[in-house]
Scaffold this active site. Structure first.
Site, short mmCIF file in Angstrom:
data_model
loop_
_atom_site.label_atom_id
_atom_site.label_comp_id
_atom_site.label_asym_id
_atom_site.label_seq_id
_atom_site.Cartn_x
_atom_site.Cartn_y
_atom_site.Cartn_z
N LYS A 127 0.86 -1.19 0.00
CA LYS A 127 0.00 0.00 0.00
C LYS A 127 0.89 1.23 0.00
O LYS A 127 2.02 1.19 0.47
CB LYS A 127 -0.87 0.01 1.27
CG LYS A 127 -2.12 0.85 1.13
CD LYS A 127 -3.25 0.03 0.53
CE LYS A 127 -4.49 0.86 0.27
NZ LYS A 127 -5.63 0.01 -0.07
N ASP A 167 -7.00 4.52 -4.36
CA ASP A 167 -7.66 4.34 -3.07
C ASP A 167 -8.29 5.71 -2.77
O ASP A 167 -8.50 6.49 -3.71
CB ASP A 167 -6.64 3.92 -1.98
CG ASP A 167 -7.29 3.33 -0.73
OD1 ASP A 167 -7.63 2.14 -0.73
OD2 ASP A 167 -7.49 4.07 0.25
N1 GLU Z 1 -7.37 0.32 -2.87
C1 GLU Z 1 -8.12 -0.85 -3.22
C2 GLU Z 1 -8.15 -1.80 -2.04
O1 GLU Z 1 -8.20 -1.36 -0.91
C3 GLU Z 1 -7.67 -1.47 -4.53
C4 GLU Z 1 -6.24 -1.86 -4.62
C5 GLU Z 1 -5.80 -2.32 -6.03
O2 GLU Z 1 -6.61 -2.39 -6.93
O3 GLU Z 1 -4.60 -2.59 -6.16
O4 GLU Z 1 -8.19 -2.98 -2.17
#
Ligand code: GLU
Length: 449
Positions: A127, A167
């Site tokens: 992340k 996100d």
């Molecule tokens: N931010 C999204 C999550 O919390 C998607 C992450 C992504 O697609 O890599 O899963």
């Protein structure tokens, strides 16, 4: 109560990551489920597998300098936590929000490991983000910020290394600015390095809708196991961003009625006709980048806007917290239960406090935890990576079908694991155990690395 073998592991996490409460909360929640695993398979407590999962493989923190529209230099902090790559390249979104600290990104990265494992796709967990506040910033400022952010981040990415997406605060526009900068720096059209791209520049159909749609599929499948459905159900969806909007859309397609949504300023109740007017909400949020108060003003009679209120006080059958972490506390959960809620699906990451989760489980409410219920977004990112790798582009129908199959698979795996580990109907335990076992098995196979 934590298993006695897990207590020292948790104590170490607290000691070595001081002040990172959200990270502590995310770890604690998983460890609470692992007692059942090590009781049955003591070998999982060997080789320091659990300790290793709690320690990110790499944490990158960097300065992000940029120049605002007034010509002033601004400084933000950028993060990328590359948490676990046992199953595939690090995968997870980027969050731009003024409250972002290292502990925020670590909690999100930790959740992402298990969520990504549950999808069954070959993706590790990571992340990223920044304490940059996009609110009120011009398009030029957003672009310059994204370019500066990517200038540092680029050296840590790659389609086989680390693949970010969006996100909170990061949507297709920001992914576009970051992809453009990456392309310029590397002189490579490496589509698979970011997901959530626009359709004509390497994106996948359904990625925009995927998190919301997936969360509704998950709730629908939980209801079906109890011979119920979404038909005629009143639903609360907190938030008004990407996840909330496509949750509302899918609830409506499956016959439910979303009667309220919200943002950080307040909530709106629209309990007439079909409920929340989705087209108007999309226009205000996606095009005008406005607020829920603007929606209420434009919609007029029949709607009630409650500034500063808590959406969970509105009586409904189903609640889908789709805004942000810890937005639904124990008191909110008790109110929902008192008002007869039958199912809760977490569209956001960790939106329910541990107290709230306990209230729902004790009351026998169907509870779909975020790592399972909101995995549709990242699962469709993995489908986007597949399309990029094969230079292909699938139809909406085929992609949505894959998403539905993946969500049903996640649901069933969680349900089976919950049963196998002595807690039938407990999707929290099922998700944590199923995700953990997959990652732990891969880590063991890859040796001490
Ligand atoms: N931010 C999204 C999550 O919390 C998607 C992450 C992504 O697609 O890599 O899963």
């Amino acid at each position: 109560m934590l298993d006695e073998k897990l207590e020292p592991i948790y104590a170490d996490v607290l000691r070595r990551n001081p002040g990172e409460e959200e990270f502590h909360q995310a770890v604690r929640e998983v460890l609470d489920s692992l007692g059942a695993v090590i009781a049955k398979h003591p070998d999982y407590a060997e080789d320091a597998l659990i300790e290793r999962i709690c320690e990110p493989e790499r944490q990158i923190i960097f300065r992000v300098p940029w120049i605002d529209d007034k010509g002033r230099v601004q400084i933000n902090r950028g993060f990328r936590v590359q948490f676990n790559s046992a199953l595939g390249p690090y995968k997870g979104g980027i969050r731009f929000h003024p409250t972002v600290l290292l502990g925020t990104i670590k909690f999100l990265g930790f959740e992402q490991i298990f969520k990504n494992a549950l999808t069954g796709m070959p993706i590790g967990g990571g992340k990223g983000g920044s304490d940059f506040d996009p609110k009120g910033r011009s398009e030029g400022e957003i672009m310059r910020f994204c370019q500066s952010f990517m200038t540092e981040l680029a050296r840590h990415l790659g389609e086989y290394t680390d693949v970010p997406a969006g996100d909170i605060g990061v949507g297709q526009r920001e992914i576009g600015f970051m992809f453009g900068q990456y392309k310029r720096m590397t002189n490579r059209y490496e589509s698979g390095v970011l997901t959530g791209k626009g359709l004509i520049w390497g994106g996948s159909r359904v990625r925009t809708e995927a998190t919301g749609y997936g969360a509704v599929y998950f709730v629908d499948r939980m209801l079906k196991r109890r011979n119920q459905g979404l038909e005629g159900k009143k639903v609360l969806v907190s938030g008004a961003g990407n996840v909330a909007i496509y949750t509302i859309e899918k609830v409506r397609q499956l016959g439910g009625r979303v009667i309220a949504c919200s943002d950080s300023d307040g909530y709106v109740v629209d309990d007439t006709g079909a409920g929340i007017d989705l087209e108007l909400l999309k226009e205000i949020k996606e095009k005008q980048r406005g607020r829920v108060a603007d929606y209420a003003a434009a919609r007029g009679a029949g709607t009630t806007y409650v500034p500063g209120g808590r959406i969970w006080e509105v009586p409904a059958d189903i609640a889908m917290p789709s805004a942000t972490q810890n937005e639904l506390n124990g008191q909110d959960a008790r109110t929902l239960v008192k008002n007869g809620v039958v199912a809760v699906g977490e569209g956001a990451n960790m939106p329910c406090t541990p107290d709230a989760v306990r209230v729902f489980l004790d009351a026998g409410v169907l509870f779909g935890p975020g790592k399972a219920a909101n995995a549709g977004g990242v699962a469709t990112s993995a489908l986007e990576m597949q399309q990029n790798a094969s230079r292909d582009s699938w139809t909406f129908e085929a992609t949505e079908q894959r998403l539905a199959t993946i969500m049903n698979g996640i649901h069933d795996r969680c349900a089976e694991m919950a049963e196998e580990y002595g807690a039938p109907g407990n999707y929290v335990l099922g998700a944590n155990v199923a995700g953990f076992i997959r990652v732990a098995e891969a880590m063991r196979a890859l040796g001490v690395v």
